[in-house]
Write an enzyme that holds these catalytic residues in place. Sequence first.
Site, PDB file in Angstrom:
ATOM      1  CE  LYS A 143      -4.274  -2.178   2.217  1.00 44.85           C
ATOM      2  NZ  LYS A 143      -4.938  -2.390   3.718  1.00 44.85           N
ATOM      3  NE  ARG A 147      -5.726 -12.739   6.329  1.00 45.95           N
ATOM      4  CZ  ARG A 147      -6.259 -11.437   6.252  1.00 45.95           C
ATOM      5  NH1 ARG A 147      -6.533 -11.027   4.737  1.00 45.95           N
ATOM      6  NH2 ARG A 147      -7.194 -10.960   7.131  1.00 45.95           N
ATOM      7  CG  HIS A 176      -4.856  -6.508   0.112  1.00 51.44           C
ATOM      8  ND1 HIS A 176      -6.161  -7.190   1.498  1.00 51.44           N
ATOM      9  CD2 HIS A 176      -5.370  -7.022  -1.605  1.00 51.44           C
ATOM     10  CE1 HIS A 176      -6.795  -7.785   0.772  1.00 51.44           C
ATOM     11  NE2 HIS A 176      -6.366  -8.012  -0.431  1.00 51.44           N
ATOM     12  CG  PHE A 233     -13.161   1.849   8.392  1.00 52.62           C
ATOM     13  CD1 PHE A 233     -12.335   0.921   7.343  1.00 52.62           C
ATOM     14  CD2 PHE A 233     -13.255   1.510   9.798  1.00 52.62           C
ATOM     15  CE1 PHE A 233     -13.193  -0.197   7.194  1.00 52.62           C
ATOM     16  CE2 PHE A 233     -14.205  -0.167   9.583  1.00 52.62           C
ATOM     17  CZ  PHE A 233     -13.487  -0.802   8.471  1.00 52.62           C
TER      18      PHE A 233
HETATM   19  P1  DAT Z   1      -7.990  -7.709   6.135  1.00 49.80           P
HETATM   20  O1  DAT Z   1      -6.765  -6.446   5.313  1.00 49.80           O
HETATM   21  O2  DAT Z   1      -6.780  -7.819   7.192  1.00 49.80           O
HETATM   22  O3  DAT Z   1      -8.475  -7.806   5.394  1.00 49.80           O
HETATM   23  P2  DAT Z   1      -9.866  -5.866   6.192  1.00 49.80           P
HETATM   24  O4  DAT Z   1     -10.550  -7.166   4.710  1.00 49.80           O
HETATM   25  O5  DAT Z   1     -11.569  -6.146   7.037  1.00 49.80           O
HETATM   26  O6  DAT Z   1      -8.655  -6.736   6.617  1.00 49.80           O
HETATM   27  O7  DAT Z   1     -10.751  -4.779   5.903  1.00 49.80           O
HETATM   28  C1  DAT Z   1      -9.955  -4.385   5.203  1.00 49.80           C
HETATM   29  C2  DAT Z   1      -9.257  -2.831   5.275  1.00 49.80           C
HETATM   30  O8  DAT Z   1     -10.161  -1.996   5.870  1.00 49.80           O
HETATM   31  C3  DAT Z   1      -7.713  -3.012   6.203  1.00 49.80           C
HETATM   32  O9  DAT Z   1      -6.537  -3.713   5.725  1.00 49.80           O
HETATM   33  C4  DAT Z   1      -7.690  -1.831   7.003  1.00 49.80           C
HETATM   34  C5  DAT Z   1      -9.542  -1.283   7.268  1.00 49.80           C
HETATM   35  N1  DAT Z   1     -10.360  -1.155   8.320  1.00 49.80           N
HETATM   36  C6  DAT Z   1     -10.720  -2.479   8.592  1.00 49.80           C
HETATM   37  N2  DAT Z   1     -11.053  -2.446  10.059  1.00 49.80           N
HETATM   38  C7  DAT Z   1     -10.613  -1.242  10.417  1.00 49.80           C
HETATM   39  C8  DAT Z   1     -11.570  -0.690  11.383  1.00 49.80           C
HETATM   40  N3  DAT Z   1     -12.027  -0.709  12.570  1.00 49.80           N
HETATM   41  N4  DAT Z   1     -10.820   0.876  11.394  1.00 49.80           N
HETATM   42  C9  DAT Z   1     -10.083   1.267  10.619  1.00 49.80           C
HETATM   43  N5  DAT Z   1      -9.682   0.392   9.643  1.00 49.80           N
HETATM   44  C10 DAT Z   1      -9.640  -0.674   9.156  1.00 49.80           C
HETATM   45 MG    MG Z   2      -9.805  -8.536   4.079  1.00 48.84          MG
END
Ligand code: DAT
Ligand code: MG
Length: 176
Positions: free
Chosen positions: A16, A97, A131, A64
């Site tokens: 990113k 992961r 990611h 967010f």
């Molecule tokens: P990941 O990237 O571990 O697969 P995700 O798919 O649930 O996690 O979320 C995608 C992205 O969104 C993550 O990399 C960061 C952001 N994100 C997730 N939960 C968040 C939160 N509670 N507050 C702020 N950003 C968040």
């Molecule tokens: Mg994800």
Amino acid sequence: MTDEAGPKEQTLVLIKPDGLSKSLTGNILTRLSETKLEIAAAKCVHVSRALAEEHYKSLRDKPFFEELIEYLQGKFHSRKKVLALVYVGPGAIRKVRELAGATNPEEADAVSIRGQYGRITTKGVYENVIHASSNVQEAEREIKLWFEPDEIIYDLYPAETVEVKAKKRVWVKTQK
Ligand code: DAT
Ligand code: MG
């Protein structure tokens, strides 16, 4: 595709804009090379709003979401791009992961990529550096979103040839 260690698998990795701005690309690729997975595609992408929204569409209703889209587009960083890669090999999704660590960089294992290099900004944005696809279905959707069949060195999914009439940019020919 199979090999001795189990069925082959593929996963999408994005470094990113915070990872690129902090000059972490080399460190991250070195960490990922520990997995012995193979890079099957790689490119720099200037992320459009439409691409960012499609990538994170399952999070559209989250509070967010807007900041997340802006973050992926590089609006908060000097490098307004991401490095997109496809890794292939047995257990690719789980291996990447695990190395990436938990979504929340403050909860991520200290030696994971997100634990080492991620942060939560004062605005609450999780700047978690990379990611990684989280399951087989997500990997397929994301790889097809970020890459065309011919940008990947293997035929990971069925592809077909279609006739298109389109304009494209080409290199200007120079006289030698
Ligand atoms: P990941 O990237 O571990 O697969 P995700 O798919 O649930 O996690 O979320 C995608 C992205 O969104 C993550 O990399 C960061 C952001 N994100 C997730 N939960 C968040 C939160 N509670 N507050 C702020 N950003 C968040
Ligand atoms: Mg994800």
